[in-house]
Motif scaffolding. Structure first.
Motif, PDB file in Angstrom:
ATOM      1  N   CYS A  86       6.199 -60.577  35.309  1.00 52.33           N
ATOM      2  CA  CYS A  86       5.306 -61.498  36.105  1.00 52.33           C
ATOM      3  C   CYS A  86       3.913 -61.121  35.607  1.00 52.33           C
ATOM      4  CB  CYS A  86       5.456 -61.797  37.776  1.00 52.33           C
ATOM      5  SG  CYS A  86       3.950 -62.675  38.434  1.00 52.33           S
ATOM      6  N   TYR A  87       3.163 -60.774  34.857  1.00 55.13           N
ATOM      7  CA  TYR A  87       1.873 -60.380  34.877  1.00 55.13           C
ATOM      8  C   TYR A  87       0.294 -61.480  34.899  1.00 55.13           C
ATOM      9  CZ  TYR A  87       1.137 -63.650  31.101  1.00 55.13           C
ATOM     10  OH  TYR A  87       0.385 -64.415  30.124  1.00 55.13           O
ATOM     11  N   ARG A  88      -0.249 -59.798  35.272  1.00 57.85           N
ATOM     12  CA  ARG A  88      -1.875 -60.334  35.482  1.00 57.85           C
ATOM     13  C   ARG A  88      -2.583 -59.607  34.488  1.00 57.85           C
ATOM     14  NH1 ARG A  88      -3.352 -56.888  40.863  1.00 57.85           N
ATOM     15  NH2 ARG A  88      -5.094 -57.043  39.561  1.00 57.85           N
ATOM     16  N   TYR A  89      -2.024 -59.102  33.383  1.00 56.29           N
ATOM     17  CA  TYR A  89      -2.430 -58.741  31.502  1.00 56.29           C
ATOM     18  C   TYR A  89      -1.406 -57.887  30.633  1.00 56.29           C
ATOM     19  CZ  TYR A  89      -5.369 -56.769  28.970  1.00 56.29           C
ATOM     20  OH  TYR A  89      -5.895 -56.115  27.401  1.00 56.29           O
ATOM     21  N   VAL A  90      -1.433 -58.577  29.825  1.00 57.94           N
ATOM     22  CA  VAL A  90      -0.801 -58.061  28.831  1.00 57.94           C
ATOM     23  C   VAL A  90      -1.472 -57.811  27.639  1.00 57.94           C
ATOM     24  CG1 VAL A  90       0.580 -60.534  28.340  1.00 57.94           C
ATOM     25  CG2 VAL A  90       1.814 -58.094  28.000  1.00 57.94           C
ATOM     26  N   ASN A  91      -0.392 -56.701  27.024  1.00 56.64           N
ATOM     27  CA  ASN A  91      -1.106 -56.326  25.624  1.00 56.64           C
ATOM     28  C   ASN A  91       0.127 -56.334  24.987  1.00 56.64           C
ATOM     29  OD1 ASN A  91      -1.367 -54.002  24.988  1.00 56.64           O
ATOM     30  ND2 ASN A  91      -3.144 -53.576  26.550  1.00 56.64           N
ATOM     31  N   GLU A  92       0.225 -56.044  23.546  1.00 55.22           N
ATOM     32  CA  GLU A  92       0.941 -55.576  22.333  1.00 55.22           C
ATOM     33  C   GLU A  92       0.179 -54.383  21.266  1.00 55.22           C
ATOM     34  OE1 GLU A  92       4.266 -57.362  20.899  1.00 55.22           O
ATOM     35  OE2 GLU A  92       2.528 -58.830  19.942  1.00 55.22           O
ATOM     36  N   ASN A  93       1.639 -54.219  20.965  1.00 52.42           N
ATOM     37  CA  ASN A  93       0.405 -53.389  19.500  1.00 52.42           C
ATOM     38  C   ASN A  93       1.757 -53.710  18.739  1.00 52.42           C
ATOM     39  OD1 ASN A  93      -2.187 -52.587  20.384  1.00 52.42           O
ATOM     40  ND2 ASN A  93      -1.371 -50.458  20.779  1.00 52.42           N
ATOM     41  N   ILE A  94       1.689 -53.499  17.239  1.00 52.07           N
ATOM     42  CA  ILE A  94       2.903 -53.980  16.424  1.00 52.07           C
ATOM     43  C   ILE A  94       2.453 -52.478  15.780  1.00 52.07           C
ATOM     44  CG2 ILE A  94       3.534 -55.881  17.592  1.00 52.07           C
ATOM     45  CD1 ILE A  94       2.322 -57.208  14.867  1.00 52.07           C
ATOM     46  N   ALA A  95       3.912 -52.429  14.857  1.00 52.42           N
ATOM     47  CA  ALA A  95       3.740 -51.498  13.431  1.00 52.42           C
ATOM     48  C   ALA A  95       4.532 -51.801  12.696  1.00 52.42           C
ATOM     49  CB  ALA A  95       3.120 -50.537  13.977  1.00 52.42           C
ATOM     50  N   MET A  96       4.101 -51.457  11.462  1.00 52.17           N
ATOM     51  CA  MET A  96       5.870 -52.010  10.331  1.00 52.17           C
ATOM     52  C   MET A  96       5.740 -50.831   8.699  1.00 52.17           C
ATOM     53  SD  MET A  96       7.174 -54.884   8.872  1.00 52.17           S
ATOM     54  CE  MET A  96       8.325 -55.694   9.950  1.00 52.17           C
ATOM     55  N   GLY A  97       6.235 -49.821   8.744  1.00 53.12           N
ATOM     56  CA  GLY A  97       6.284 -49.273   7.777  1.00 53.12           C
ATOM     57  C   GLY A  97       6.523 -47.743   7.789  1.00 53.12           C
ATOM     58  N   PHE A  98       5.686 -47.154   9.581  1.00 55.81           N
ATOM     59  CA  PHE A  98       5.887 -45.504   9.602  1.00 55.81           C
ATOM     60  C   PHE A  98       7.167 -45.106   9.699  1.00 55.81           C
ATOM     61  CE2 PHE A  98       1.555 -47.982  11.342  1.00 55.81           C
ATOM     62  CZ  PHE A  98       1.139 -47.232  10.675  1.00 55.81           C
ATOM     63  N   ARG A  99       7.057 -43.595   8.955  1.00 56.35           N
ATOM     64  CA  ARG A  99       7.950 -43.503   9.628  1.00 56.35           C
ATOM     65  C   ARG A  99       8.440 -42.346  10.236  1.00 56.35           C
ATOM     66  NH1 ARG A  99       5.714 -41.091   4.595  1.00 56.35           N
ATOM     67  NH2 ARG A  99       5.879 -39.316   5.332  1.00 56.35           N
ATOM     68  N   ASP A 100       7.447 -42.513  11.424  1.00 56.78           N
ATOM     69  CA  ASP A 100       8.566 -41.529  12.999  1.00 56.78           C
ATOM     70  C   ASP A 100       6.957 -42.049  13.896  1.00 56.78           C
ATOM     71  OD1 ASP A 100       5.784 -39.916  12.438  1.00 56.78           O
ATOM     72  OD2 ASP A 100       6.975 -38.192  10.933  1.00 56.78           O
ATOM     73  N   PRO A 101       7.520 -41.235  14.787  1.00 55.05           N
ATOM     74  CA  PRO A 101       6.955 -42.065  16.251  1.00 55.05           C
ATOM     75  C   PRO A 101       5.046 -41.279  15.966  1.00 55.05           C
ATOM     76  CG  PRO A 101       8.285 -40.469  16.896  1.00 55.05           C
ATOM     77  CD  PRO A 101       8.683 -40.740  15.024  1.00 55.05           C
ATOM     78  N   ALA A 102       5.484 -40.133  15.794  1.00 53.45           N
ATOM     79  CA  ALA A 102       3.771 -39.252  15.461  1.00 53.45           C
ATOM     80  C   ALA A 102       3.113 -40.701  14.282  1.00 53.45           C
ATOM     81  CB  ALA A 102       3.954 -38.316  14.725  1.00 53.45           C
ATOM     82  N   GLN A 103       3.108 -40.392  12.931  1.00 50.28           N
ATOM     83  CA  GLN A 103       2.721 -41.128  12.688  1.00 50.28           C
ATOM     84  C   GLN A 103       2.413 -42.988  12.721  1.00 50.28           C
ATOM     85  OE1 GLN A 103       4.775 -41.995   9.068  1.00 50.28           O
ATOM     86  NE2 GLN A 103       4.420 -40.388   8.000  1.00 50.28           N
ATOM     87  N   VAL A 104       2.830 -43.838  13.530  1.00 46.63           N
ATOM     88  CA  VAL A 104       2.430 -44.738  14.215  1.00 46.63           C
ATOM     89  C   VAL A 104       1.864 -44.288  14.945  1.00 46.63           C
ATOM     90  CG1 VAL A 104       4.678 -45.192  16.129  1.00 46.63           C
ATOM     91  CG2 VAL A 104       3.744 -46.918  14.910  1.00 46.63           C
ATOM     92  N   MET A 105       1.244 -43.249  16.304  1.00 47.39           N
ATOM     93  CA  MET A 105       0.790 -43.216  17.331  1.00 47.39           C
ATOM     94  C   MET A 105      -0.425 -42.810  16.531  1.00 47.39           C
ATOM     95  SD  MET A 105       1.821 -44.435  20.103  1.00 47.39           S
ATOM     96  CE  MET A 105       0.835 -43.194  21.501  1.00 47.39           C
ATOM     97  N   THR A 106      -0.661 -42.404  15.821  1.00 49.42           N
ATOM     98  CA  THR A 106      -1.493 -41.671  14.941  1.00 49.42           C
ATOM     99  C   THR A 106      -2.644 -43.148  14.231  1.00 49.42           C
ATOM    100  OG1 THR A 106      -1.366 -39.522  14.659  1.00 49.42           O
ATOM    101  CG2 THR A 106      -2.763 -40.740  13.024  1.00 49.42           C
ATOM    102  N   GLY A 107      -1.142 -44.053  13.952  1.00 50.62           N
ATOM    103  CA  GLY A 107      -2.340 -45.580  12.879  1.00 50.62           C
ATOM    104  C   GLY A 107      -2.594 -46.169  14.289  1.00 50.62           C
ATOM    105  N   TRP A 108      -1.259 -46.324  15.065  1.00 50.38           N
ATOM    106  CA  TRP A 108      -2.708 -46.842  15.723  1.00 50.38           C
ATOM    107  C   TRP A 108      -3.667 -46.668  16.934  1.00 50.38           C
ATOM    108  CZ3 TRP A 108       2.958 -48.236  18.857  1.00 50.38           C
ATOM    109  CH2 TRP A 108       3.546 -49.076  18.447  1.00 50.38           C
ATOM    110  N   TYR A 109      -3.772 -45.043  17.038  1.00 58.15           N
ATOM    111  CA  TYR A 109      -5.114 -44.938  17.909  1.00 58.15           C
ATOM    112  C   TYR A 109      -6.837 -44.698  16.364  1.00 58.15           C
ATOM    113  CZ  TYR A 109      -7.930 -41.789  20.792  1.00 58.15           C
ATOM    114  OH  TYR A 109      -9.063 -41.463  20.768  1.00 58.15           O
ATOM    115  N   ASN A 110      -5.901 -44.974  15.592  1.00 59.57           N
ATOM    116  CA  ASN A 110      -6.861 -44.388  14.457  1.00 59.57           C
ATOM    117  C   ASN A 110      -7.249 -46.438  14.139  1.00 59.57           C
ATOM    118  OD1 ASN A 110      -7.523 -42.505  14.335  1.00 59.57           O
ATOM    119  ND2 ASN A 110      -6.101 -41.905  12.798  1.00 59.57           N
ATOM    120  N   SER A 111      -6.898 -47.299  14.693  1.00 61.02           N
ATOM    121  CA  SER A 111      -7.054 -48.819  14.526  1.00 61.02           C
ATOM    122  C   SER A 111      -8.211 -49.469  16.289  1.00 61.02           C
ATOM    123  CB  SER A 111      -6.006 -49.398  13.849  1.00 61.02           C
ATOM    124  OG  SER A 111      -6.363 -51.098  14.909  1.00 61.02           O
TER     125      SER A 111
END
Length: 143
Positions: A86-111
């Motif tokens: 049960c939520y009051r607020y929800v959001n979602e980040n998705i990605a595909m193709g990144f090799r490791d968690p550092a890359q995906v977190m950097t990619g999300w932060y740069n978007s």
């Protein structure tokens, strides 16, 4: 922004990185370091958000697609409700193709949109999953 990038880099290349037990703990530490660098409260893991993230990551990996819409047409709100969150607020980040968690977190932060989601003052909890190279971060505030 520079401070947060430095935090991500420190977590990525420091001798501490191997101490992370899993991709999930790296993502949690990095996410909360980003939030702290902006004066925001840490977010806590939530098993129902984890289940929603896992289901969507698995769906994207199995179907070979990247979308906020599931293969059944569902959106993030519908997916978290299916898990019983049960939520009051929800959001979602998705990605595909990144090799490791550092890359995906950097990619999300740069978007800008993904960064805005991660740094939302409205969220208190998160769920994260990675299946193959499909990555999903669901964040929300329960009722």
């Amino acid at each position: 922004m520079i401070r947060t990038i430095l935090v991500i880099l420190a977590l990525t290349i420091s001798p501490v990185t191997p101490a992370f037990a899993s991709t999930e703990s790296f993502v949690a530490q990095t996410l909360n370091a980003q939030r702290a660098a902006h004066g925001l409260q840490a977010v806590q893991p939530h098993k129902l958000l984890m289940a929603a993230a896992q289901a969507h990551a698995r769906d994207m990996a199995r179907g070979g697609f990247m979308s906020h819409r599931g293969s059944d047409g569902s959106n993030v709100a519908q997916r978290v409700e299916r898990q019983g969150f049960c939520y009051r607020y929800v959001n979602e980040n998705i990605a595909m193709g990144f090799r490791d968690p550092a890359q995906v977190m950097t990619g999300w932060y740069n978007s800008p949109g993904h960064r805005r989601n991660a740094l939302s003052r409205k969220v208190t909890h998160y769920g994260f999953a990675a299946v193959d190279r499909s990555w999903v971060l669901v964040m929300g505030r329960p009722c």
